[in-house]
Scaffold this active site. Structure first.
Site, PDB file in Angstrom:
ATOM      1  N   CYS A   1       0.817  -1.223   0.000  1.00 31.72           N
ATOM      2  CA  CYS A   1       0.000   0.000   0.000  1.00 31.72           C
ATOM      3  C   CYS A   1       0.847   1.268   0.000  1.00 31.72           C
ATOM      4  O   CYS A   1       0.323   2.370  -0.184  1.00 31.72           O
ATOM      5  CB  CYS A   1      -0.939   0.008   1.196  1.00 31.72           C
ATOM      6  SG  CYS A   1      -2.008  -1.417   1.219  1.00 31.72           S
TER       7      CYS A   1
ATOM      8  N   ASN B   1     -10.258   0.102   0.292  1.00 28.46           N
ATOM      9  CA  ASN B   1      -8.798   0.217   0.302  1.00 28.46           C
ATOM     10  C   ASN B   1      -8.276  -0.317  -1.039  1.00 28.46           C
ATOM     11  O   ASN B   1      -8.367  -1.516  -1.294  1.00 28.46           O
ATOM     12  CB  ASN B   1      -8.267  -0.594   1.491  1.00 28.46           C
ATOM     13  CG  ASN B   1      -6.749  -0.641   1.550  1.00 28.46           C
ATOM     14  OD1 ASN B   1      -6.062  -0.322   0.586  1.00 28.46           O
ATOM     15  ND2 ASN B   1      -6.221  -1.063   2.688  1.00 28.46           N
TER      16      ASN B   1
ATOM     17  N   HIS C   1      -2.893   7.273   2.514  1.00 25.43           N
ATOM     18  CA  HIS C   1      -3.407   6.016   1.983  1.00 25.43           C
ATOM     19  C   HIS C   1      -4.760   5.755   2.628  1.00 25.43           C
ATOM     20  O   HIS C   1      -4.923   5.910   3.846  1.00 25.43           O
ATOM     21  CB  HIS C   1      -2.420   4.885   2.289  1.00 25.43           C
ATOM     22  CG  HIS C   1      -3.009   3.532   2.115  1.00 25.43           C
ATOM     23  ND1 HIS C   1      -3.664   3.171   0.957  1.00 25.43           N
ATOM     24  CD2 HIS C   1      -3.079   2.446   2.944  1.00 25.43           C
ATOM     25  CE1 HIS C   1      -4.103   1.932   1.085  1.00 25.43           C
ATOM     26  NE2 HIS C   1      -3.762   1.472   2.281  1.00 25.43           N
TER      27      HIS C   1
END
Ligand code: UT7
Length: 312
Positions: free
Chosen positions: A111, A269, A239
């Site tokens: 990520c 996500n 993020h």
């Protein structure tokens, strides 16, 4: 020389999966997902691939920057979930968009991938090794998700975001990156190259605790290094993992939540795609103005985390 973001673009799959739909597949509820994550829905690939979404996001970013693909000399795709391993996703995107002069490679930092790729481009530019670059974050996490595992399948989504970065004069701002392989077990997925199909496995609480501790810490570190304070920053673009992580970061930084924009409600996500997706939304929505100071912060598998300051 420093790199400036001159254009943004994104692409998400057409198919939208609402929380209620997931509640038909595993024992969960829309209320639980909303409350524990903030996610309402996500886009899930149905024919789209990491390469196809990355190429569309790249074309949109080039168009937005007014840059021809043939001017691009570096193209990095941050991904952990591509439909192709060799050639690289970046080379496949190069072919699609005709970025014939570009040096192309992929970068996997889970990520944190987009942030690390963006920082890599900045390093190439300051070394005089490139002038116009495309940085893309693209994921099809749905292919790596165990749709019978309620602790992970509620979180993830698919999509791609891209930025064009062009060399120019300007103030240099710091970038900070960290990795801790000893904590890799907290979020991992083995390769599916063997006979067995492998899926993302996560110790959600461990990743959560890591994020709420390390993200404010690395933001403070990058601000100190830039000789700036939290109040000098217009937006913190984090993020997009969990609304509660964003709220905890806002609290620890003692800043209003309005300066930490979120779009995870709509996309879930999307790993390395989440920061460029959000940048594109903010840019196209007219919320980013030239001269604003922005902090990007990524975190995730590795474990890996980092932050960068930039002037829009
Ligand atoms: O991109 C970076 C990587 N990922 C992250 O940043 C994720 C970070 N972690 C998280 O976002 C959160 O830890 C999760 C959203 C994954 C989980 O939320 P949580 O508040 O940490 O839940 P938990 O794992 O502590 O589980 C609490 C309870 C458990 O039940 P018991 O043991 O209290 O009876 C779970 O079994 O909730 C249960 N549970 C669920 N219930 C309904 C876990 N998942 C679900 C679910 N629906 N989907």
């Amino acid at each position: 020389m420093i790199g400036k973001i001159t254009g943004t673009g994104s692409c998400v799959p057409e198919r939208i999966v609402e929380n209620q739909e997931i509640a038909k597949w595993v024992e969960t509820s829309d209320a639980w997902i909303r409350e524990r994550t903030g996610v309402l829905r996500r886009h899930i690939a149905d024919g789209e691939t990491t390469v196809s979404m990355a190429a569309i996001a790249a074309k949109r970013a080039l168009n937005n920057a007014g840059v021809d693909a043939k001017e691009i000399d570096l193209l990095i795709v941050a991904t952990l979930s591509s439909n192709i391993i060799v050639p690289s996703t970046a080379c496949e995107v190069q072919k699609e968009i005709h970025a014939e002069r570009a040096v192309c490679f992929d970068l996997n930092a889970a990520c944190t991938g987009f942030l690390f790729a963006y920082n890599t481009v900045q390093a190439y530019i300051s070394a005089g090794m490139c002038e116009k670059a495309l940085v893309i974050g693209a994921e099809t996490l749905s292919d790596m998700t165990d749709w019978t595992d309620r602790s992970t399948c509620i979180l993830f989504g698919d999509g791609a975001g891209a930025v064009v970065v062009e060399a120019g004069e300007g103030d240099f701002y710091p970038m900070i990156m960290h990795s801790n392989g000893k904590k890799g077990h907290a979020l991992f997925c083995r390769s599916s190259l063997g006979k067995q199909r492998e899926y993302i496995q996560m110790d959600g609480q461990e990743v959560f605790k890591f994020a709420v501790r390390k993200v404010p810490e690395v933001i403070s570190e990058v601000l100190r290094s830039a000789q700036l304070t939290v109040n000098d920053i217009d937006f913190f673009v984090l993020h997009q993992a969990n609304q509660r992580i964003v709220q905890a970061v806002a609290k620890r930084l003692k800043t209003e939540i309005s300066r930490i924009p979120m779009n995870l409600m709509e996309y879930g996500n999307t790993s390395s795609a989440s920061i460029p997706l959000l940048l594109d939304e903010l840019h196209r929505g007219g919320r980013l103005k030239r001269g604003q100071i922005i902090v990007l912060a990524g975190f995730g598998g590795g474990l890996s985390w980092g932050a960068s300051v930039l002037k829009w």
